[in-house]
Design an enzyme around this catalytic site. Structure first.
Site, PDB file in Angstrom:
ATOM      1  N   GLN A  87       0.806  -1.013   0.174  1.00 22.64           N
ATOM      2  CA  GLN A  87       0.154   0.064   0.006  1.00 22.64           C
ATOM      3  C   GLN A  87       0.969   1.038  -0.110  1.00 22.64           C
ATOM      4  O   GLN A  87       0.323   2.225  -0.167  1.00 22.64           O
ATOM      5  CB  GLN A  87      -0.756   0.107   1.170  1.00 22.64           C
ATOM      6  CG  GLN A  87      -2.014  -0.877   1.251  1.00 22.64           C
ATOM      7  CD  GLN A  87      -2.468  -1.303   2.587  1.00 22.64           C
ATOM      8  OE1 GLN A  87      -3.420  -0.293   2.909  1.00 22.64           O
ATOM      9  NE2 GLN A  87      -2.122  -1.940   3.619  1.00 22.64           N
ATOM     10  N   ASN A  88       2.163   1.080   0.185  1.00 23.32           N
ATOM     11  CA  ASN A  88       3.121   2.306   0.159  1.00 23.32           C
ATOM     12  C   ASN A  88       3.366   2.774  -0.983  1.00 23.32           C
ATOM     13  O   ASN A  88       3.501   2.295  -1.960  1.00 23.32           O
ATOM     14  CB  ASN A  88       4.410   1.689   0.880  1.00 23.32           C
ATOM     15  CG  ASN A  88       4.071   1.253   2.446  1.00 23.32           C
ATOM     16  OD1 ASN A  88       2.808   1.444   2.998  1.00 23.32           O
ATOM     17  ND2 ASN A  88       4.927   0.448   3.034  1.00 23.32           N
ATOM     18  N   ASP A  90       6.186   4.711  -1.333  1.00 19.98           N
ATOM     19  CA  ASP A  90       7.653   4.675  -1.179  1.00 19.98           C
ATOM     20  C   ASP A  90       8.172   3.835  -2.068  1.00 19.98           C
ATOM     21  O   ASP A  90       7.409   2.578  -2.415  1.00 19.98           O
ATOM     22  CB  ASP A  90       8.209   4.636   0.120  1.00 19.98           C
ATOM     23  CG  ASP A  90       8.152   3.324   0.829  1.00 19.98           C
ATOM     24  OD1 ASP A  90       8.456   2.338   0.244  1.00 19.98           O
ATOM     25  OD2 ASP A  90       7.491   3.540   1.913  1.00 19.98           O
ATOM     26  N   HIS A 105      -1.158   1.566  -4.198  1.00 14.92           N
ATOM     27  CA  HIS A 105      -1.476   3.153  -4.226  1.00 14.92           C
ATOM     28  C   HIS A 105      -0.656   4.049  -4.855  1.00 14.92           C
ATOM     29  O   HIS A 105      -0.645   5.265  -4.737  1.00 14.92           O
ATOM     30  CB  HIS A 105      -1.674   3.572  -2.608  1.00 14.92           C
ATOM     31  CG  HIS A 105      -2.775   2.824  -1.795  1.00 14.92           C
ATOM     32  ND1 HIS A 105      -2.734   2.831  -0.560  1.00 14.92           N
ATOM     33  CD2 HIS A 105      -4.034   2.388  -2.432  1.00 14.92           C
ATOM     34  CE1 HIS A 105      -4.042   2.177  -0.235  1.00 14.92           C
ATOM     35  NE2 HIS A 105      -4.770   1.867  -1.154  1.00 14.92           N
ATOM     36  N   GLY A 171       2.611  -4.408   9.216  1.00  8.40           N
ATOM     37  CA  GLY A 171       2.494  -2.940   9.393  1.00  8.40           C
ATOM     38  C   GLY A 171       1.437  -2.380   8.737  1.00  8.40           C
ATOM     39  O   GLY A 171       1.590  -1.156   7.981  1.00  8.40           O
ATOM     40  N   THR A 172       0.246  -2.982   8.907  1.00  6.01           N
ATOM     41  CA  THR A 172      -1.130  -2.095   8.466  1.00  6.01           C
ATOM     42  C   THR A 172      -2.179  -2.264   9.284  1.00  6.01           C
ATOM     43  O   THR A 172      -2.072  -3.438  10.132  1.00  6.01           O
ATOM     44  CB  THR A 172      -1.598  -2.753   6.999  1.00  6.01           C
ATOM     45  OG1 THR A 172      -2.590  -2.180   6.478  1.00  6.01           O
ATOM     46  CG2 THR A 172      -1.867  -4.344   6.971  1.00  6.01           C
ATOM     47  N   SER A 173      -2.951  -1.291   9.264  1.00  7.26           N
ATOM     48  CA  SER A 173      -4.243  -1.278  10.224  1.00  7.26           C
ATOM     49  C   SER A 173      -5.268  -1.753   9.813  1.00  7.26           C
ATOM     50  O   SER A 173      -6.388  -1.934  10.217  1.00  7.26           O
ATOM     51  CB  SER A 173      -4.408   0.198  10.740  1.00  7.26           C
ATOM     52  OG  SER A 173      -4.572   1.069   9.555  1.00  7.26           O
TER      53      SER A 173
HETATM   54  P1  OAD Z   1      -1.511   2.899   8.990  1.00 10.19           P
HETATM   55  O1  OAD Z   1      -1.063   4.098   9.179  1.00 10.19           O
HETATM   56  O2  OAD Z   1      -3.092   3.022   9.195  1.00 10.19           O
HETATM   57  O3  OAD Z   1      -1.188   1.682   9.839  1.00 10.19           O
HETATM   58  C1  OAD Z   1       0.092   1.569  10.229  1.00 10.19           C
HETATM   59  C2  OAD Z   1       0.475   0.170  11.126  1.00 10.19           C
HETATM   60  O4  OAD Z   1       1.831  -0.125  11.244  1.00 10.19           O
HETATM   61  C3  OAD Z   1      -0.092   0.083  12.366  1.00 10.19           C
HETATM   62  O5  OAD Z   1      -1.049  -0.828  12.668  1.00 10.19           O
HETATM   63  C4  OAD Z   1       0.848   0.280  13.364  1.00 10.19           C
HETATM   64  O6  OAD Z   1       0.835  -0.410  14.543  1.00 10.19           O
HETATM   65  C5  OAD Z   1       1.973  -0.627  12.464  1.00 10.19           C
HETATM   66  N1  OAD Z   1       3.488  -0.047  12.660  1.00 10.19           N
HETATM   67  C6  OAD Z   1       3.888   0.938  13.506  1.00 10.19           C
HETATM   68  N2  OAD Z   1       5.242   1.199  13.429  1.00 10.19           N
HETATM   69  C7  OAD Z   1       5.614  -0.080  12.960  1.00 10.19           C
HETATM   70  C8  OAD Z   1       6.988  -0.883  12.851  1.00 10.19           C
HETATM   71  N3  OAD Z   1       7.945  -0.160  13.336  1.00 10.19           N
HETATM   72  N4  OAD Z   1       6.877  -2.182  12.229  1.00 10.19           N
HETATM   73  C9  OAD Z   1       5.692  -2.751  11.866  1.00 10.19           C
HETATM   74  N5  OAD Z   1       4.402  -1.978  12.051  1.00 10.19           N
HETATM   75  C10 OAD Z   1       4.279  -0.744  12.724  1.00 10.19           C
HETATM   76  O7  OAD Z   1      -1.005   2.458   7.429  1.00 10.19           O
HETATM   77  P2  OAD Z   1      -1.667   1.565   6.501  1.00 10.19           P
HETATM   78  O8  OAD Z   1      -2.428   0.388   7.158  1.00 10.19           O
HETATM   79  O9  OAD Z   1      -0.523   1.355   5.541  1.00 10.19           O
HETATM   80  O10 OAD Z   1      -3.681   5.060   1.519  1.00 10.19           O
HETATM   81  O11 OAD Z   1      -2.507   2.603   5.630  1.00 10.19           O
HETATM   82  C11 OAD Z   1      -3.309   2.380   4.599  1.00 10.19           C
HETATM   83  C12 OAD Z   1      -3.456   3.552   3.731  1.00 10.19           C
HETATM   84  O12 OAD Z   1      -4.024   4.554   4.305  1.00 10.19           O
HETATM   85  C13 OAD Z   1      -2.353   3.977   3.010  1.00 10.19           C
HETATM   86  O13 OAD Z   1      -1.946   3.374   1.942  1.00 10.19           O
HETATM   87  C14 OAD Z   1      -2.620   5.434   2.691  1.00 10.19           C
HETATM   88  C15 OAD Z   1      -3.367   5.830   3.875  1.00 10.19           C
HETATM   89  O14 OAD Z   1      -4.337   6.750   3.867  1.00 10.19           O
HETATM   90  C16 OAD Z   1      -3.535   5.975   0.517  1.00 10.19           C
HETATM   91  O15 OAD Z   1      -2.652   6.746   0.331  1.00 10.19           O
HETATM   92  C17 OAD Z   1      -4.612   5.946  -0.453  1.00 10.19           C
END
Ligand code: OAD
Length: 229
Positions: A87-88, A90, A105, A171-173
């Site tokens: 989803q990243n 980068d 994305h 690392g996704t919520s």
């Molecule tokens: P989120 O910011 O929603 O979730 C990040 C997740 O990473 C959380 O579950 C954290 O607990 C976890 N996390 C934090 N630090 C970490 C670490 N060091 N190692 C592993 N995990 C860690 O991010 P996404 O689920 O990727 O969409 O968000 C999804 C989408 O929402 C993104 O792609 C973007 C955003 O808005 C668009 O740009 C369309």
């Protein structure tokens, strides 16, 4: 070779210095109102503001480097058929050496021609872009999916995830669809691992193997576990 599919979110890049998104969904992203700078409506109504914001985002994160979790995923290509669905925006998976990466994305290192029926990409110009900018005669826009826009690569991701012998989520919520729905396509007989220091609640997947750790530590554990199998 067994097929491993990684589904990665913002958390895998946290240890490379790129902040995660939670909070941004309902409020501010990099001190900006998300509605104003990152939606389908915004790019139609005031593209200049959106382009400026994305130029700044690009500049801020363009020198980030992959961490040991990105590298461990790339290294697994020696023993597995690995695909990364991320989803990243980068490109740290590519920088780490992963050869098959599907960006759901988009990719912040690219701009895309507007008004073509096929995908024409160019490297993001050093000086940034404006709505009037042209490259090779094409008007261009940032190659990222804004809120409210389609996610065309989901069609590429579904057949890949269906073929997975092992699925690893990092690392996704699980908040943003359609990406969050992809694990439903994993064959019910095959394992799903989920590495996250603060894992989301996934009641629909009672057998999910949660590794409650950061991406770098969690990947060390996963690699050990795979070796023991
Ligand atoms: P989120 O910011 O929603 O979730 C990040 C997740 O990473 C959380 O579950 C954290 O607990 C976890 N996390 C934090 N630090 C970490 C670490 N060091 N190692 C592993 N995990 C860690 O991010 P996404 O689920 O990727 O969409 O968000 C999804 C989408 O929402 C993104 O792609 C973007 C955003 O808005 C668009 O740009 C369309």
């Amino acid at each position: 070779m067994k097929k491993i599919v990684f589904l990665t979110g913002a958390g895998i890049s946290a240890e490379s210095g790129i902040p995660t998104f939670r909070g941004a969904i309902d409020g501010l992203w990099e001190n900006h109102n998300v509605e104003e700078v990152a939606t389908a409506k915004a790019i139609k109504e005031h593209p200049d503001i959106v382009y400026k914001f994305i130029n700044e985002l690009r500049n801020k994160y363009k020198d980030c480097k992959p961490n040991s979790a990105h590298k461990a995923i790339a290294d697994l290509e020696k023993d597995y058929d690995v695909t990364v669905i991320t989803q990243n925006i980068d490109n740290l998976h590519e920088q780490a050496g992963s050869s098959k990466v599907i960006h759901l994305h988009g990719d912040l290192s690219k701009v895309r021609a507007i008004g073509t029926s096929y995908e024409v990409l160019f490297d993001y110009p050093e000086e940034g872009i404006a709505p009037a900018s042209e490259i090779n005669g094409f008007k261009v826009r940032p190659h990222i999916v804004l809120f409210g826009e389609d996610v065309p690569n989901i069609a590429k991701a579904i057949p890949v995830i269906k073929q997975a012998d092992i699925c690893v989520v990092i690392g996704t919520s699980f908040n943003v669809y359609p990406a969050a729905g992809l694990i439903q396509y994993v064959d019910i007989n095959n394992p799903i691992y989920y590495i996250d220091p603060n894992p989301a609640y996934t009641p629909g997947y009672p057998d999910i193997k949660v590794i409650k750790a950061t991406a770098t530590k969690g990947m060390e554990e996963l690699v050990k576990e795979l070796r023991n199998k």
